[in-house]
Design an enzyme around this catalytic site. Structure first.
Site, mmCIF file in Angstrom:
data_model
loop_
_atom_site.group_PDB
_atom_site.id
_atom_site.type_symbol
_atom_site.label_atom_id
_atom_site.label_comp_id
_atom_site.label_asym_id
_atom_site.label_seq_id
_atom_site.Cartn_x
_atom_site.Cartn_y
_atom_site.Cartn_z
ATOM 1 N N GLU A 157 -4.345 -7.444 8.730
ATOM 2 C CA GLU A 157 -4.597 -6.686 9.961
ATOM 3 C C GLU A 157 -5.748 -7.258 10.787
ATOM 4 O OE1 GLU A 157 -2.981 -4.346 11.330
ATOM 5 O OE2 GLU A 157 -2.062 -2.987 9.896
ATOM 6 N N ASP A 172 -15.523 -0.398 0.911
ATOM 7 C CA ASP A 172 -14.349 -1.213 1.249
ATOM 8 C C ASP A 172 -14.761 -2.635 1.626
ATOM 9 O OD1 ASP A 172 -11.717 -1.767 1.629
ATOM 10 O OD2 ASP A 172 -11.447 -0.490 3.392
ATOM 11 N N TRP A 188 0.825 -1.212 0.000
ATOM 12 C CA TRP A 188 0.000 0.000 0.000
ATOM 13 C C TRP A 188 0.859 1.263 0.000
ATOM 14 C CZ3 TRP A 188 -3.689 1.832 -2.243
ATOM 15 C CH2 TRP A 188 -4.554 2.825 -1.770
ATOM 16 N N ARG A 229 -5.759 -9.829 1.611
ATOM 17 C CA ARG A 229 -5.008 -10.699 2.526
ATOM 18 C C ARG A 229 -5.897 -11.216 3.654
ATOM 19 N NH1 ARG A 229 -1.101 -6.556 2.263
ATOM 20 N NH2 ARG A 229 -2.832 -5.331 3.033
ATOM 21 N N LYS A 259 -14.163 -3.800 8.341
ATOM 22 C CA LYS A 259 -14.410 -4.614 7.130
ATOM 23 C C LYS A 259 -13.411 -5.776 7.054
ATOM 24 C CE LYS A 259 -10.721 -3.220 4.759
ATOM 25 N NZ LYS A 259 -9.697 -3.989 4.056
ATOM 26 N N VAL A 309 0.782 -8.361 5.532
ATOM 27 C CA VAL A 309 -0.002 -8.064 6.734
ATOM 28 C C VAL A 309 -1.492 -8.387 6.518
ATOM 29 C CG1 VAL A 309 -0.814 -6.134 8.164
ATOM 30 C CG2 VAL A 309 1.532 -6.173 7.367
#
Ligand code: NAI
Ligand code: 13P
Length: 373
Positions: free
Chosen positions: A298, A261, A29, A272, A208, A296
């Site tokens: 998250e 999103d 990102w 991911r 999300k 990652v």
């Protein structure tokens, strides 16, 4: 000119010319966002932790580990030296993992311009404190709200790096600062809207991920579209209730930073969080899943602090609770879909009994219409 000609979106090239900005973090990102800012006309330097990665971006115009096949723009500069990266930057975009942000902020503090605005691109909460990233920034650097922003939206990095068009929301408590951030981050393929709802913008991105984990899990089990549609719909209800109880505006959750999103992350095989959920649904343990993931996810770290906050706020989040049970091995992945409500739940209306009246819907509609220009 023909009346049928397609309008060309030109971005903000001339408005941003010569404007120095920095991106901290050169993962998928951070690197993609640095491309957006460069294509918007800014003078961008990206900070990478590893010197060899900075060298590859600066010299070969590539970041092969995170963005295979993508050519980065010529003007983009890269360094692993923080002082060089931050020199002269009034806008600093943060694209590091949520659990390292606090330390990264302490590292950059000595080099920050005293007037700079820090913008979080991070979609997580700090596990040890349950803080959102804007709260971590305020807590660590003691900055006022007008120097802290967040950007969030349906932003799968690799798609944007290929210049597939999308949008996002730039938010800051100060509307003029939010506009300034959005101006810097508006490229021909990236439309950035403006908001003062920092809490809603951030929480949309955090929550999300948890619903995308659930989607991945049921996908891994082999359930179909009905299950996923039910999880997305009820997931949005959970996201909205939690966010409003945290001080967000409900409308933010039905916008790009919420529903937008949620759709992108739940549908994309590139996500991911979705991928991590799918591996867990296929029977891999949390440990094995972490080992397989090169990037990652998250959501896995955000589940416990979000549930802790939900309990404090008296919010019930059946889907997130069940994701937690699957992650901790106390519920089989195949049970997640059928149990959209907790077992002791009594049948209840789908919409809260204090759902908006027609008058409130009209005001919401007028507001959405006003912001769509
Ligand atoms: N990849 C995407 O499509 C999007 C990601 N985000 C968010 O951006 C944030 C960053 O994610 P990505 O760039 O995707 O992750 P990534 O896994 O692609 O890259 C993570 C980056 O952080 C660096 N890093 C790891 N430990 C670090 C430390 N201690 N200090 C500094 N840097 C460290 C890594 O070297 C790598 O450059 C996450 O919160 C993610 O949710 C937001 C929107 C889109
Ligand atoms: O935030 C994202 C898309 O908006 C990226 O999602 P993942 O972190 O699941 O890849």
């Amino acid at each position: 000119m023909s009346t049928n000609s397609i309008p060309v979106v030109r971005g903000n090239g001339s408005r941003n010319r010569g404007r120095k900005v920095t991106v901290v973090g050169a993962g998928s990102w951070g690197t993609t966002f640095a491309k957006i800012l460069t294509d918007a006309g800014c003078d961008v330097t990206i900070w990478a932790r590893r010197p060899e990665q900075a060298h590859e971006i600066q010299v070969a115009r590539r970041n092969t580990q995170y963005l295979p096949g993508i050519n980065l723009p010529k003007g983009l500069k890269a360094t692993s030296d923080l002082a060089t990266a931050l020199r002269g930057a009034r806008l600093v975009f943060l694209a590091v993992p949520s659990q390292t942000l606090r330390q990264n902020l302490l590292d950059i503090e000595p080099y920050l311009d005293p007037r700079s605005v820090l913008v979080s691109l991070v979609k997580g909460v700090e596990r040890t404190t349950t803080m959102r990233m804007s709260e971590v920034i305020a807590d660590t650097l003691d900055l006022p709200p007008e120097r802290i922003g967040a950007i969030s939206g349906p932003n799968i990095a690799l798609e944007i790096a290929k210049e597939q068009p999308t949008g996002a929301v730039a938010s800051c408590a100060d509307f003029a600062v939010a506009q300034d951030i959005a101006t810097a981050a508006s490229a021909p393929y990236f439309r950035t809207y403006v908001s003062t709802d920092v809490i809603g913008t951030e929480l949309g991105g955090v929550l999300k991920n948890l619903i995308a984990l659930a989607i991945g899990i049921v996908d891994g089990v082999g359930y179909g579209e009905n299950t996923k549609a039910a999880i997305i719909t009820r997931g949005l209800a959970e996201m909205t209730e939690f966010s409003v109880a945290s001080g967000a505006d409900a409308a933010t959750l039905s916008g790009l930073a919420g529903l937008g999103d949620l759709i992108a992350t739940c549908q994309s095989p590139l996500s991911r969080n979705n991928t991590a959920g799918r591996l867990i649904g296929q029977g891999y343990s949390q440990e094995e899943t972490r080992e397989q993931m090169q990037q990652v996810a998250e959501g896995i770290t955000s589940v416990p602090p979000v549930l802790e906050l939900a309990r404090e706020r008296g919010i019930v989040m059946p889907i997130v609770e069940q994701v937690q049970m699957v992650l901790s091995g106390t519920m089989a992945p195949a049970h997640l879909g059928p149990h959209l409500a907790t077992e002791d739940d009594v049948p209840r209306p789908e919409q809260p009994l204090d759902a908006p009246t027609p008058g409130r819907w009209r005001r919401l509609f007028d507001r959405l219409k006003g912001s769509s220009a």
